[in-house]
Design an enzyme around this catalytic site. Structure first.
Site, short mmCIF file in Angstrom:
data_model
loop_
_atom_site.label_atom_id
_atom_site.label_comp_id
_atom_site.label_asym_id
_atom_site.label_seq_id
_atom_site.Cartn_x
_atom_site.Cartn_y
_atom_site.Cartn_z
N VAL A 124 0.07 4.57 5.26
CA VAL A 124 -0.51 3.35 5.88
C VAL A 124 0.78 2.53 6.36
O VAL A 124 0.55 1.82 7.30
CB VAL A 124 -1.60 2.87 4.92
N GLY A 125 1.77 2.36 5.37
CA GLY A 125 2.76 1.43 6.03
C GLY A 125 3.24 1.96 7.23
O GLY A 125 3.76 0.97 8.10
N GLY A 173 1.06 -1.15 0.07
CA GLY A 173 -0.13 -0.10 -0.04
C GLY A 173 0.83 1.24 -0.06
O GLY A 173 1.84 1.21 -0.59
N CYS A 185 2.19 0.69 -9.03
CA CYS A 185 3.10 1.34 -7.98
C CYS A 185 4.41 1.33 -8.67
O CYS A 185 5.33 2.20 -8.23
CB CYS A 185 3.15 0.48 -6.98
N GLU A 201 5.56 -3.45 1.20
CA GLU A 201 5.78 -3.06 -0.39
C GLU A 201 4.79 -1.85 -0.74
O GLU A 201 3.57 -1.75 -0.64
CB GLU A 201 5.03 -4.19 -1.16
#
Length: 468
Positions: free
Chosen positions: A191-192, A187, A243, A209
């Site tokens: 948020v990571g 994400g 991404c 990731e």
């Protein structure tokens, strides 16, 4: 906690040893293959509904790449699982020293919405191969795919060892309160950080990731037509919601003048005079994302595209020229079908620009001169690198895929997935006899005893000559 019982049930299954035998792992992996085969049409329909994905793009990115991972794993699992013998000192020549590949236990995989099958299934393959129990959290944003995964996947897997949890931010927050043995998250960096903070409370290891702004340097010496086609394909695949898509171009003003007509032709060749009517061009996933991407169109000047249809969540393949580094579009990952061009004077300035920003998930470089491509590779840092093409490095199961710094932590794909979900356990097994050999290590100590220990235990440098 609403998920405590589920986590405890899976942990009990893992502690029973059920997931450890190779035959069990192979059976579950083969079941994933049946899921992909049986549900192929539903996957194509769900991703078309969620993202407007063309069947070609969905079959390539959601099914074929997963099948490649699956077959690579099934072909090599028996070899990967074997204990790895290691070197021993003279004192331990009669002993057994090895690395055991142990499963972590109960793993949580949190997947994103842009490749809603591939980005949970590929890490799941590695987690199963390594012998773990797994809870899968598909993204609630890609609604049809989430529903398909929730309703169909566990019809193929062992429900005592695998589970699917659905929901949004509140459910994910409560899920993360539980103790997991490993967390794999795909994400955004913000948020990571939340996931890593939750994991830290339990000292749980993580793979993150994440994304980032992937630079693409185009030198003055290149085949402009080929560059335009490869860049346009990588940028506008899945409507730019990738991404590892090239996020912006770095080139001289002279190259920008050559690239713009070449990019316009490539877009026309790919999607026709009106990409909105093309069956091969996707849509933005939801209204919130559409409005976010729409706001980014105010940067630079629109050189190609720029058309929008909010009712369809359609944004045309768009190229922005003369973008300034301070423009809003250069402050966040675009994640949409917009390609900004930033003017630089030369390769050195391009490299300085790349190095002045957060380290990206991928760096791209185009040049007919291999020395230029090599210079960009050697003088920059990123999760991955691809010279004279875009996206294609991710299709090789033999290459690790992952970020560095702001773009992520850890890797997966192929054997790297197995390694990610395996704890490398250092093991030494000695016999019960031959006790006199241990005498020099026991008190009372003496220099003579230490001399014996040093002679039998030391590691010497190669080509070292020792006079006895």
């Amino acid at each position: 906690n609403p998920f405590a019982g589920l986590v405890n049930h899976l942990r009990a299954s893992w502690l029973s040893g059920k997931t450890r035998p190779m035959a069990y792992r192979i059976a579950q992996l083969e079941a994933l293959g049946h899921f992909l085969d049986d549900k192929k049409q539903q996957i194509l329909e769900a991703t078309a509904s969620d993202l407007g994905k063309a069947p070609f793009e969905a079959e390539l990115s959601e099914i074929l790449l997963c099948k490649n991972e699956l077959h690579e794993t099934l072909n090599n699992l028996s070899h990967w699982m074997k204990d790895e013998q290691v070197d021993r000192t003279l004192a331990m020549q009669l002993d057994s020293a090895f690395i055991r590949k142990d499963p972590y236990g109960v793993v949580l995989i949190i997947a994103p919405w842009n490749y809603p099958i591939q980005l949970f299934l590929v890490p799941l393959i590695g987690a199963i191969a390594a012998g773990n129990c797994v809870i899968i959290k598909p993204s609630e944003v890609s609604k049809k795919t989430e529903k398909l995964v929730a309703e169909a996947l566990l019809g193929y897997l062992d429900k005592d060892c695998f589970a699917v949890v659905t929901g949004g931010v509140p459910e994910t927050t409560r899920l993360l309160e539980n103790k997991f043995d490993y967390i794999f998250f795909t994400g955004s960096p913000p948020v990571g950080r939340i996931v890593m903070t939750a994991a830290a409370k339990h000292l749980t290891p993580v793979t993150l990731e994440l994304g980032g702004k992937n630079p693409c340097y185009v030198s003055d010496t290149c085949d402009v037509t080929n560059v335009a086609r490869r860049v346009a394909w990588g940028r506008f695949f899945n409507a730019g919601q990738t991404c590892i898509a090239p996020d912006y171009l770095l080139c001289t003003v002279e190259m920008q003048d050559k690239l713009l007509p070449a990019l316009r032709k490539a877009i026309g060749d790919f999607y026709g005079p009106n990409p909105q009517e093309s069956p091969d061009f996707g849509r933005i996933v939801n209204d919130k994302q559409f409005q976010r991407v729409q706001r980014l169109l105010g940067s630079g000047r629109v050189a190609i595209g720029g058309q929008m249809d909010e009712a369809e969540r359609y944004i045309a393949p768009t190229v922005l020229a003369d973008v300034q580094p301070s423009d809003p579009i250069m402050q966040e990952e675009i994640f949409g079908p917009i390609l900004p061009i930033v003017i630089i004077a030369n390769m050195d300035e391009a490299i300085d620009f790349i190095n002045s920003r957060e380290r990206p998930l991928a760096v791209y470089a185009f040049s007919s001169n291999d020395k230029v491509v090599s210079q960009v590779l050697e003088r920059t840092s990123s999760g991955g690198f691809c010279g004279n093409d875009t996206l294609m490095h991710v299709t090789l199961t033999s290459l690790p895929f992952g970020g560095i710094g702001n773009s992520g932590l850890g890797t997966h794909h192929g054997k790297f997935s197995f390694d990610t979900f395996s704890h490398r356990r250092g093991c030494l097994k000695r016999g019960m006899g031959r006790e006199p050999l241990n005498g020099p290590r026991y008190p009372p100590y003496s220099q003579q005893k230490f001399g014996v220990i040093r002679a039998t235990s030391k590691v010497t440098r190669k080509n070292d000559c020792t006079l006895l």
